[in-house]
Design a protein around this motif. Sequence first.
Motif, PDB file in Angstrom:
ATOM      1  N   GLU A  79       1.271  -1.212  -0.331  1.00  0.00           N
ATOM      2  CA  GLU A  79       0.295  -0.117   0.113  1.00  0.00           C
ATOM      3  C   GLU A  79       0.810   1.246  -0.046  1.00  0.00           C
ATOM      4  OE1 GLU A  79      -2.400  -0.238   3.020  1.00  0.00           O
ATOM      5  OE2 GLU A  79      -3.926  -1.803   2.284  1.00  0.00           O
ATOM      6  N   THR A  80       1.646   1.292  -0.937  1.00  0.00           N
ATOM      7  CA  THR A  80       2.626   2.197  -1.219  1.00  0.00           C
ATOM      8  C   THR A  80       2.561   2.281  -2.523  1.00  0.00           C
ATOM      9  OG1 THR A  80       5.071   3.362  -0.461  1.00  0.00           O
ATOM     10  CG2 THR A  80       5.163   1.126  -1.152  1.00  0.00           C
ATOM     11  N   SER A  81       3.419   4.216  -2.827  1.00  0.00           N
ATOM     12  CA  SER A  81       3.215   4.339  -4.275  1.00  0.00           C
ATOM     13  C   SER A  81       4.106   3.351  -4.952  1.00  0.00           C
ATOM     14  CB  SER A  81       4.072   5.807  -4.514  1.00  0.00           C
ATOM     15  OG  SER A  81       5.015   5.863  -3.770  1.00  0.00           O
ATOM     16  N   PRO A  82       4.454   2.641  -6.440  1.00  0.00           N
ATOM     17  CA  PRO A  82       5.685   2.350  -7.036  1.00  0.00           C
ATOM     18  C   PRO A  82       6.391   3.146  -6.673  1.00  0.00           C
ATOM     19  CG  PRO A  82       3.339   2.365  -8.434  1.00  0.00           C
ATOM     20  CD  PRO A  82       3.018   3.467  -7.222  1.00  0.00           C
ATOM     21  N   ARG A  83       6.741   4.445  -7.178  1.00  0.00           N
ATOM     22  CA  ARG A  83       8.075   5.496  -6.788  1.00  0.00           C
ATOM     23  C   ARG A  83       8.933   4.890  -5.559  1.00  0.00           C
ATOM     24  NH1 ARG A  83       8.601  11.099  -8.903  1.00  0.00           N
ATOM     25  NH2 ARG A  83      10.695  10.850  -9.727  1.00  0.00           N
ATOM     26  N   SER A  84       7.921   5.300  -4.841  1.00  0.00           N
ATOM     27  CA  SER A  84       8.237   4.917  -3.303  1.00  0.00           C
ATOM     28  C   SER A  84       9.335   3.502  -3.088  1.00  0.00           C
ATOM     29  CB  SER A  84       6.834   4.462  -1.957  1.00  0.00           C
ATOM     30  OG  SER A  84       7.126   6.290  -2.195  1.00  0.00           O
ATOM     31  N   ALA A  85       8.144   1.832  -3.537  1.00  0.00           N
ATOM     32  CA  ALA A  85       8.658   1.082  -3.945  1.00  0.00           C
ATOM     33  C   ALA A  85       9.953   0.738  -4.820  1.00  0.00           C
ATOM     34  CB  ALA A  85       7.526   0.389  -4.105  1.00  0.00           C
ATOM     35  N   ALA A  86       9.959   1.355  -5.356  1.00  0.00           N
ATOM     36  CA  ALA A  86      11.267   1.131  -6.244  1.00  0.00           C
ATOM     37  C   ALA A  86      12.535   1.965  -5.703  1.00  0.00           C
ATOM     38  CB  ALA A  86      11.392   2.063  -7.397  1.00  0.00           C
ATOM     39  N   ARG A  87      12.514   3.390  -4.853  1.00  0.00           N
ATOM     40  CA  ARG A  87      13.693   3.359  -3.459  1.00  0.00           C
ATOM     41  C   ARG A  87      14.031   2.742  -2.410  1.00  0.00           C
ATOM     42  NH1 ARG A  87      10.590   9.003  -4.445  1.00  0.00           N
ATOM     43  NH2 ARG A  87       9.262   8.162  -2.426  1.00  0.00           N
ATOM     44  N   LEU A  88      12.973   2.157  -2.061  1.00  0.00           N
ATOM     45  CA  LEU A  88      13.465   1.420  -1.169  1.00  0.00           C
ATOM     46  C   LEU A  88      13.950   0.080  -1.525  1.00  0.00           C
ATOM     47  CD1 LEU A  88      12.442   0.734   1.689  1.00  0.00           C
ATOM     48  CD2 LEU A  88      10.317  -0.433   1.623  1.00  0.00           C
ATOM     49  N   TRP A  89      13.058  -0.137  -2.732  1.00  0.00           N
ATOM     50  CA  TRP A  89      14.174  -2.135  -3.491  1.00  0.00           C
ATOM     51  C   TRP A  89      15.459  -1.543  -3.051  1.00  0.00           C
ATOM     52  CZ3 TRP A  89      14.738  -6.356  -3.931  1.00  0.00           C
ATOM     53  CH2 TRP A  89      15.178  -6.963  -5.594  1.00  0.00           C
ATOM     54  N   SER A  90      15.839  -0.187  -3.831  1.00  0.00           N
ATOM     55  CA  SER A  90      17.042  -0.096  -3.923  1.00  0.00           C
ATOM     56  C   SER A  90      17.669   0.183  -2.601  1.00  0.00           C
ATOM     57  CB  SER A  90      17.265   1.460  -4.505  1.00  0.00           C
ATOM     58  OG  SER A  90      16.582   1.626  -5.881  1.00  0.00           O
ATOM     59  N   TYR A  91      17.302   0.944  -1.741  1.00  0.00           N
ATOM     60  CA  TYR A  91      18.227   0.816  -0.580  1.00  0.00           C
ATOM     61  C   TYR A  91      17.618  -1.233   0.057  1.00  0.00           C
ATOM     62  CZ  TYR A  91      18.409   0.497   4.707  1.00  0.00           C
ATOM     63  OH  TYR A  91      18.140   0.708   5.897  1.00  0.00           O
ATOM     64  N   ALA A  92      17.300  -1.461  -0.226  1.00  0.00           N
ATOM     65  CA  ALA A  92      17.039  -2.846   0.582  1.00  0.00           C
ATOM     66  C   ALA A  92      18.347  -3.497  -0.307  1.00  0.00           C
ATOM     67  CB  ALA A  92      15.524  -3.692  -0.032  1.00  0.00           C
ATOM     68  N   ARG A  93      18.018  -3.484  -1.502  1.00  0.00           N
ATOM     69  CA  ARG A  93      19.596  -4.198  -2.438  1.00  0.00           C
ATOM     70  C   ARG A  93      20.869  -4.167  -1.609  1.00  0.00           C
ATOM     71  NH1 ARG A  93      18.575  -3.249  -8.445  1.00  0.00           N
ATOM     72  NH2 ARG A  93      20.987  -3.536  -8.236  1.00  0.00           N
ATOM     73  N   ALA A  94      21.073  -2.362  -1.552  1.00  0.00           N
ATOM     74  CA  ALA A  94      22.015  -2.119  -0.811  1.00  0.00           C
ATOM     75  C   ALA A  94      22.671  -2.683   0.312  1.00  0.00           C
ATOM     76  CB  ALA A  94      22.253  -1.012  -1.102  1.00  0.00           C
ATOM     77  N   ALA A  95      21.235  -2.510   1.108  1.00  0.00           N
ATOM     78  CA  ALA A  95      21.670  -3.132   2.991  1.00  0.00           C
ATOM     79  C   ALA A  95      21.707  -4.608   2.584  1.00  0.00           C
ATOM     80  CB  ALA A  95      20.533  -3.177   3.080  1.00  0.00           C
ATOM     81  N   LEU A  96      21.628  -5.500   1.802  1.00  0.00           N
ATOM     82  CA  LEU A  96      21.620  -7.094   1.821  1.00  0.00           C
ATOM     83  C   LEU A  96      23.156  -7.171   1.340  1.00  0.00           C
ATOM     84  CD1 LEU A  96      18.500  -8.278   0.128  1.00  0.00           C
ATOM     85  CD2 LEU A  96      18.916  -8.620   2.329  1.00  0.00           C
ATOM     86  N   PHE A  97      23.353  -6.781  -0.193  1.00  0.00           N
ATOM     87  CA  PHE A  97      24.872  -6.407  -0.238  1.00  0.00           C
ATOM     88  C   PHE A  97      25.996  -6.036   1.226  1.00  0.00           C
ATOM     89  CE2 PHE A  97      29.174  -4.475  -1.860  1.00  0.00           C
ATOM     90  CZ  PHE A  97      29.450  -5.556  -2.807  1.00  0.00           C
ATOM     91  N   ARG A  98      25.897  -4.766   1.793  1.00  0.00           N
ATOM     92  CA  ARG A  98      26.173  -4.936   2.748  1.00  0.00           C
ATOM     93  C   ARG A  98      26.682  -5.784   3.828  1.00  0.00           C
ATOM     94  NH1 ARG A  98      24.048   0.490   2.153  1.00  0.00           N
ATOM     95  NH2 ARG A  98      22.803  -0.273   4.094  1.00  0.00           N
TER      96      ARG A  98
END
Length: 104
Positions: A79-98
């Motif tokens: 229940e969020t905007s696609p744009r917010s989800a895309a930003r969150l996905w970028s953050y999540a990928r970076a956090a997982l990589f770290r």
Amino acid sequence: MRRILIDHARARGGRAGQRVANPDSIRSIAELAASDPDEILAVDAAVSRLEETAPDAAALVRLRFYAGLTVDEAARALETSPRSAARLWSYARAALFRAVSNDT
């Protein structure tokens, strides 16, 4: 689906922390399931750690990895905007990589 993959990886002898998975190389749950069980366990451990600091990001990762949803589909589920989800996905990928990089 997540529990099935984790149980399967453990049954095949995988151990979290033995091998580091690269989240950028995992594009779908099918690739993850076909890979080394250690990668499945490493990614699951990283997602669990991410959940402690960023539960929304962990929820998005689970929807993408384990349910196979696109960013837009996951955005609707969260229940969020696609744009917010895309930003969150970028953050999540970076956090997982770290997270998986720090395990080495």
